[in-house]
Design a protein around this motif. Structure first.
Motif, short mmCIF file in Angstrom:
data_model
loop_
_atom_site.label_atom_id
_atom_site.label_comp_id
_atom_site.label_asym_id
_atom_site.label_seq_id
_atom_site.Cartn_x
_atom_site.Cartn_y
_atom_site.Cartn_z
N MET A 1 0.84 -1.19 0.00
CA MET A 1 0.00 0.00 0.00
C MET A 1 0.89 1.25 0.00
SD MET A 1 -2.93 1.11 2.78
CE MET A 1 -3.88 -0.39 2.64
N ASP A 2 0.78 2.06 -1.05
CA ASP A 2 1.60 3.27 -1.08
C ASP A 2 0.94 4.38 -0.24
OD1 ASP A 2 -0.43 4.33 -2.52
OD2 ASP A 2 0.60 4.31 -4.46
N GLU A 3 1.59 5.54 -0.22
CA GLU A 3 1.13 6.61 0.69
C GLU A 3 -0.27 7.11 0.32
OE1 GLU A 3 3.96 9.75 1.03
OE2 GLU A 3 5.21 8.61 2.41
N GLU A 4 -0.52 7.27 -0.96
CA GLU A 4 -1.84 7.77 -1.38
C GLU A 4 -2.93 6.80 -1.00
OE1 GLU A 4 -2.08 8.88 -5.46
OE2 GLU A 4 -0.47 10.36 -5.33
N GLN A 5 -2.66 5.51 -1.22
CA GLN A 5 -3.66 4.49 -0.88
C GLN A 5 -3.88 4.45 0.63
OE1 GLN A 5 -1.67 1.17 -2.72
NE2 GLN A 5 -3.02 1.19 -4.53
N LEU A 6 -2.79 4.61 1.37
CA LEU A 6 -2.91 4.59 2.83
C LEU A 6 -3.77 5.76 3.32
CD1 LEU A 6 -2.12 3.47 5.61
CD2 LEU A 6 -0.05 4.88 5.49
N ILE A 7 -3.52 6.95 2.78
CA ILE A 7 -4.30 8.12 3.20
C ILE A 7 -5.76 7.94 2.80
CG2 ILE A 7 -4.62 10.60 2.80
CD1 ILE A 7 -2.29 9.93 4.64
N ALA A 8 -5.98 7.42 1.59
CA ALA A 8 -7.36 7.20 1.15
C ALA A 8 -8.06 6.19 2.06
CB ALA A 8 -7.36 6.71 -0.30
N ALA A 9 -7.32 5.15 2.44
CA ALA A 9 -7.91 4.13 3.33
C ALA A 9 -8.21 4.73 4.71
CB ALA A 9 -6.94 2.96 3.46
N LEU A 10 -7.32 5.59 5.19
CA LEU A 10 -7.58 6.22 6.50
C LEU A 10 -8.79 7.14 6.43
CD1 LEU A 10 -3.93 7.12 7.61
CD2 LEU A 10 -5.48 5.54 8.77
N LYS A 11 -8.91 7.88 5.32
CA LYS A 11 -10.06 8.77 5.18
C LYS A 11 -11.36 7.97 5.09
CE LYS A 11 -7.70 12.72 3.08
NZ LYS A 11 -7.42 13.49 1.86
N ALA A 12 -11.27 6.80 4.46
CA ALA A 12 -12.46 5.96 4.33
C ALA A 12 -12.67 5.09 5.56
CB ALA A 12 -12.31 5.08 3.09
N GLN A 13 -11.80 5.22 6.55
CA GLN A 13 -11.87 4.43 7.79
C GLN A 13 -11.88 2.93 7.49
OE1 GLN A 13 -15.16 5.95 10.07
NE2 GLN A 13 -14.09 7.84 10.55
N ALA A 14 -11.02 2.55 6.55
CA ALA A 14 -10.91 1.12 6.21
C ALA A 14 -10.32 0.37 7.39
CB ALA A 14 -10.02 0.97 4.98
N PRO A 15 -10.74 -0.88 7.59
CA PRO A 15 -10.33 -1.62 8.80
C PRO A 15 -8.82 -1.79 8.94
CG PRO A 15 -12.10 -2.75 7.63
CD PRO A 15 -11.68 -1.63 6.75
N GLY A 16 -8.11 -2.04 7.88
CA GLY A 16 -6.67 -2.31 8.03
C GLY A 16 -5.78 -1.08 7.95
N ALA A 17 -6.37 0.11 7.83
CA ALA A 17 -5.56 1.31 7.58
C ALA A 17 -4.74 1.71 8.81
CB ALA A 17 -6.45 2.46 7.15
N VAL A 18 -5.39 1.67 9.97
CA VAL A 18 -4.68 2.11 11.19
C VAL A 18 -3.52 1.19 11.53
CG1 VAL A 18 -4.92 2.51 13.67
CG2 VAL A 18 -6.66 3.37 12.10
N PRO A 19 -3.71 -0.13 11.54
CA PRO A 19 -2.55 -1.01 11.79
C PRO A 19 -1.44 -0.81 10.77
CG PRO A 19 -4.59 -2.23 12.01
CD PRO A 19 -4.96 -0.90 11.49
#
Lengths: 188, 192
Positions: A1-19
Motif C-alpha cells: 500500500m503506497d502513501e496515497e492508498q494509505l491516506i485514502a484508506a484512512l479517510k475511508a476508515q478502512a479496517p486495516g488502515a490504522v494497523p
C-alpha cells in the motif's frame, strides 16, 4: 500500500488502515520522539498521541508533503508541549546514568557505545530549539529547507542554530570525541 | 564565488540542493580553495559522527505491541460525533483564557475613555454651605444706588423744597450651573 492508498484508506476508515499506519511509521516516529524527549515511556505516549491526532485529522492532509513529514510535524508539536509541561528534561537513566568509559590504551578513539552515550548526554544539555535542529538535520537527515519549513523559521535561522548547537555540543563532549574528526575544530 | 559565499551555502552544497549554476561555481571554488575543502570535509565528518552516534542506541527501539490496540480502542470510543456539550466544553477550555483577558482589557479601555477622553470626570468634593451649595462656585454681588426725591410744600408765603435720598441696595449671588440665584433687596432712606 503506497502513501496515497494509505491516506485514502484512512479517510475511508478502512479496517486495516490504522494497523498499516502504525506498522509503517510507528518505530521510526518512536526513535525520533525518543531523541527529542529522551525518555522511552514518554516517547511511546507521544507517538500514540501523534498517531491518534493524525488519524483524526487525516481529512486535512493535502498531500503536499510526505506522510512521514506530516506525522513528524505533529510529533514535533506534541514534543514541544511535552517540554513546556515538564520545563526541564530528564533523560533516560539508561543513557544518562551510564558513565562514559574512555579506553586508556587509545584515547583518540572512543568505542561506539561510549561515543553514543556522550553524544546523547551532550544533546540532552542543549536547549530545545538547538536540539530540534540537530535531530532533524543529523538524525532525520532532513535538508535545510525542509527543517525550515518544519519548524516555521527561515533557512538562515536554521543554519545559525545549527552552527551554535554544534559548537555547544563540541564543548560538552569529552576531548577525545571530536565531532569534526581529524580535520580540526568547527571554526572555518 | 568567494569563501564567504561558499560557506554560506555549505549545507546546501553537502546535501546537493544548490542550483546547477551555483553548484558549478562552488565546484570551481573548491578546486582552488583548501580551507573551504577542509570545511566541507568537516561537515561530512560531522554528519557521519552524529548520525552513527545518535542512531547507535536507538536502533533497537520499537513501539510497544499494545500501542496499536490502544489506538484502535481509543478510536472506537471516540468515533461517535461529539455532543453539543462536549463542543462547548472544548471551546471553553480552548478560548476561555484569551476571552477573559480580552474582556478585561476592553473594560480598562472603556473606563479610561469615560474618565479622560470624554472630559466628564467625576466632580471633586466641594466645600458645601448649609443649604447644600458649593461656596467655591458662587460669586456675591452687591449693588447700591441713590434715588433723589424732591418734595415741595408751602409754609406761609414760602414754598419749601426738601431733597431726600433713598439708597437702594441689591444683593445677588451668581452661581455656576443652573442654580437659582438668591436675590435680596434692601431699602434705606437717608434724609439729606
Amino acid at each position: 500500500m503506497d502513501e496515497e492508498q494509505l491516506i485514502a484508506a484512512l479517510k475511508a476508515q478502512a479496517p486495516g488502515a490504522v494497523p498499516e499506519l502504525v506498522s509503517l511509521y510507528g518505530d521510526r516516529l518512536l526513535r525520533s520522539a525518543y531523541s527529542l524527549c529522551g525518555n522511552e515511556a514518554d516517547a511511546q505516549d507521544i507517538v500514540q498521541e501523534t498517531l491518534l491526532q493524525a488519524i483524526r485529522s487525516v481529512h486535512r492532509f493535502q498531500g503536499r508533503s510526505t506522510v512521514y513529514t506530516w506525522l513528524h510535524a505533529i510529533l514535533l508539536n506534541l514534543t514541544r508541549h511535552y517540554h513546556r509541561d515538564r520545563k526541564r528534561i530528564v533523560y533516560d537513566n539508561e543513557l544518562v546514568g551510564r558513565e562514559v568509559s574512555l579506553p586508556d590504551e587509545n584515547p583518540s578513539q572512543l568505542d561506539a557505545g561510549a561515543a553514543s552515550s556522550a553524544l546523547w548526554k551532550a544533546l540532552g544539555r542543549l536547549s530545545v530549539s538547538h536540539r530540534e535542529v540537530i535531530i532533524l538535520r543529523y538524525y532525520e537527515n532532513m535538508k535545510i529547507h525542509e527543517i525550515a519549513r518544519q519548524l516555521g523559521i527561515s533557512k538562515g535561522t536554521v543554519k545559525s542554530r545549527l552552527h551554535y548547537a554544534i559548537g555547544e555540543m563540541q564543548k560538552l563532549l569529552p576531548g577525545e570525541l571530536n565531532l569534526f574528526g581529524a580535520c580540526g575544530t568547527e571554526e572555518m | 564565488m568567494n569563501c564567504r559565499r561558499f560557506q554560506n551555502r555549505l549545507y546546501e552544497y553537502v546535501e546537493g540542493t544548490l542550483s546547477p549554476r551555483t553548484q558549478a561555481a562552488a565546484d570551481q571554488h573548491l578546486a582552488r580553495c583548501n580551507a573551504c575543502r577542509q570545511a566541507m570535509h568537516q561537515e561530512q565528518q560531522l554528519a557521519r559522527v552524529l548520525c552513527e552516534g545518535l542512531r547507535h542506541d536507538t536502533g533497537t527501539l520499537a513501539l510497544r505491541p499494545g500501542i496499536r490496540q490502544r489506538i484502535l480502542t481509543v478510536l472506537e470510543h471516540t468515533s461517535a460525533p461529539p455532543t453539543a456539550g462536549e463542543i462547548i466544553a472544548g471551546l471553553w477550555k480552548r478560548y476561555a483564557r484569551p476571552v477573559v483577558i480580552a474582556v478585561f482589557l476592553l473594560l480598562i479601555v472603556a473606563f479610561l475613555r469615560i474618565q479622560y477622553l470624554s472630559g466628564t470626570r467625576v466632580p471633586e468634593t466641594g466645600i458645601l454651605r448649609s443649604d447644600g451649595r458649593d461656596i467655591r462656585s458662587a460669586v456675591s454681588i452687591e449693588v447700591s444706588y441713590c434715588v433723589p426725591t424732591y418734595r415741595f410744600h408751602q409754609e406761609g408765603n414760602f414754598v419749601v423744597d426738601t431733597l431726600s435720598c433713598v439708597t437702594m441696595v441689591a444683593n445677588e449671588t451668581l452661581w455656576t450651573g443652573a442654580q437659582e440665584p438668591v436675590k435680596t433687596k434692601q431699602e434705606r432712606k437717608m434724609p439729606l
